[in-house]
Design a protein around this motif. Structure first.
Motif, PDB file in Angstrom:
ATOM      1  N   ALA A  24       0.863  -1.193   0.000  1.00  0.00           N
ATOM      2  CA  ALA A  24       0.000   0.000   0.000  1.00  0.00           C
ATOM      3  C   ALA A  24       0.894   1.236   0.000  1.00  0.00           C
ATOM      4  O   ALA A  24       1.944   1.224   0.631  1.00  0.00           O
ATOM      5  N   PRO A  25       0.512   2.280  -0.759  1.00  0.00           N
ATOM      6  CA  PRO A  25      -0.731   2.441  -1.506  1.00  0.00           C
ATOM      7  C   PRO A  25      -0.798   1.496  -2.710  1.00  0.00           C
ATOM      8  O   PRO A  25       0.221   1.051  -3.221  1.00  0.00           O
ATOM      9  N   GLY A  26      -2.039   1.247  -3.112  1.00  0.00           N
ATOM     10  CA  GLY A  26      -2.261   0.367  -4.243  1.00  0.00           C
ATOM     11  C   GLY A  26      -3.428   0.836  -5.083  1.00  0.00           C
ATOM     12  O   GLY A  26      -3.700   2.035  -5.201  1.00  0.00           O
ATOM     13  N   GLY A  27      -4.169  -0.138  -5.611  1.00  0.00           N
ATOM     14  CA  GLY A  27      -5.247   0.183  -6.532  1.00  0.00           C
ATOM     15  C   GLY A  27      -6.351   1.033  -5.937  1.00  0.00           C
ATOM     16  O   GLY A  27      -6.950   1.856  -6.631  1.00  0.00           O
ATOM     17  N   GLY A  28      -6.642   0.854  -4.655  1.00  0.00           N
ATOM     18  CA  GLY A  28      -7.695   1.648  -4.033  1.00  0.00           C
ATOM     19  C   GLY A  28      -7.354   3.120  -3.979  1.00  0.00           C
ATOM     20  O   GLY A  28      -8.185   3.980  -4.285  1.00  0.00           O
ATOM     21  N   ALA A  86      -6.768   1.867   5.749  1.00  0.00           N
ATOM     22  CA  ALA A  86      -7.686   0.749   5.947  1.00  0.00           C
ATOM     23  C   ALA A  86      -6.982  -0.573   5.662  1.00  0.00           C
ATOM     24  O   ALA A  86      -7.131  -1.552   6.406  1.00  0.00           O
ATOM     25  N   PHE A  87      -6.200  -0.611   4.607  1.00  0.00           N
ATOM     26  CA  PHE A  87      -5.465  -1.835   4.270  1.00  0.00           C
ATOM     27  C   PHE A  87      -4.432  -2.144   5.343  1.00  0.00           C
ATOM     28  O   PHE A  87      -4.252  -3.298   5.738  1.00  0.00           O
ATOM     29  N   ASN A  88      -3.761  -1.108   5.825  1.00  0.00           N
ATOM     30  CA  ASN A  88      -2.761  -1.312   6.873  1.00  0.00           C
ATOM     31  C   ASN A  88      -3.408  -1.858   8.146  1.00  0.00           C
ATOM     32  O   ASN A  88      -2.776  -2.581   8.915  1.00  0.00           O
ATOM     33  N   GLY A  89      -4.686  -1.519   8.369  1.00  0.00           N
ATOM     34  CA  GLY A  89      -5.399  -2.042   9.527  1.00  0.00           C
ATOM     35  C   GLY A  89      -5.566  -3.554   9.454  1.00  0.00           C
ATOM     36  O   GLY A  89      -5.477  -4.255  10.464  1.00  0.00           O
ATOM     37  N   VAL A  90      -5.806  -4.069   8.256  1.00  0.00           N
ATOM     38  CA  VAL A  90      -5.902  -5.519   8.064  1.00  0.00           C
ATOM     39  C   VAL A  90      -4.567  -6.174   8.379  1.00  0.00           C
ATOM     40  O   VAL A  90      -4.498  -7.195   9.080  1.00  0.00           O
TER      41      VAL A  90
END
Length: 212
Positions: A24-28, A86-90
Motif C-alpha cells: 500500500a498504496p495500491g489500486g484503491g 484501511a489496508f494497513n489495519g488488516v
C-alpha cells in the motif's frame, strides 16, 4: 505507510511509492485519485462555462455543480490516504498474537473488522465516483463546447475510479464471514456500477457524437 500524507507528496514522489514493493498504496488509492481528477475537471469545465454567451440560463446549475465537484474532489483526495490506512489495519490485525484461544478469537475478530473497514473505504470511493459521473452527465449541452473533451475525460477518470474501487471491494469480500454483509455489499456494488456505467456511456456517446 509513509509518515507524510500521500496527497502531500509530489506526483513524482507518489509515483515512486506506488511503484515500490510496498503493498500500500495500491489500486484503491489510485481509484480515489482517479475520481478526484475527474471531479477537478468538472470544476474546470464549470469555470470555463460560467458567464459564457449562450449559457446564461445555466449559471446557477454550473455554480452548484462546481461547488459539489470541488467537495467531491476534496473527499476523494482524502480517501487516497484513508484507503491505504484501511489496508494497513488488516495487516496489523494479522500481526496480533495467537498463542492462546482468547488471543486467536481476538485476532480473528480484529481481522474481520479490518476487512470490513477495508471494504467500506473503496465503497465510499465508488459512491463518490458515481456522483462525479452523474455531475458530468448533467452538464451535457449545458457547458462550454470548447471544454467538451475535458468533460469526456472527467467521465473516463471517474469511471476508472468506480471500476477500480469495486475491484478492491470484490477482492476482500471472500475473506468476510458475515453472509448478510456480503449480500448487502454485492447488491450495492452492482447498483453503483450500473448507475456509473449509464452516466459514463451517456457522456461518452454525447462527446463522441459532437467531436466526430
Amino acid at each position: 505507510m509513509e509518515k507524510r500524507m500521500l496527497i502531500k507528496k509530489t506526483i513524482e514522489e507518489f509515483s515512486a511509492v506506488l511503484a515500490s514493493d510496498a503493498p500500500a498504496p495500491g489500486g484503491g488509492s489510485v481509484a480515489a485519485l482517479s475520481g478526484a481528477l475527474g471531479a477537478d475537471l468538472i470544476v474546470m469545465v464549470c469555470a470555463l462555462s460560467i458567464g459564457k454567451e449562450g449559457l446564461e440560463d445555466y449559471r446557477d446549475q454550473l455554480s452548484a455543480s462546481a461547488t459539489r465537484a470541488r467537495s467531491l474532489s476534496g473527499s476523494l483526495l482524502q480517501r487516497v490516504d484513508l484507503d491505504t490506512r484501511a489496508f494497513n489495519g488488516v495487516m496489523a490485525a494479522f500481526r496480533l498474537p495467537k498463542a492462546t484461544d482468547d488471543e486467536k478469537k481476538a485476532r480473528s475478530e480484529a481481522i474481520q473488522k479490518g476487512y470490513q473497514e477495508a471494504i467500506q473505504s473503496p465503497l465510499g470511493i465508488a459512491r463518490e465516483c458515481v456522483e462525479t459521473l452523474q455531475l458530468a452527465e448533467s452538464l451535457l449541452g449545458r457547458s462550454n463546447t470548447n471544454a467538451l473533451s475535458d468533460l469526456g475525460v472527467s467521465a473516463q477518470q471517474a469511471y476508472a475510479g468506480l471500476e477500480g474501487a469495486i475491484m478492491n471491494v470484490n477482492i476482500n469480500l471472500p475473506s468476510i464471514k458475515d453472509a448478510g454483509f456480503i449480500v448487502e455489499t454485492k447488491a450495492e456494488t452492482a447498483s453503483l456500477l450500473a448507475a456509473g456505467k449509464a452516466a459514463a456511456n451517456a457522456v461518452n456517446a454525447y462527446v463522441a457524437g459532437k467531436l466526430g
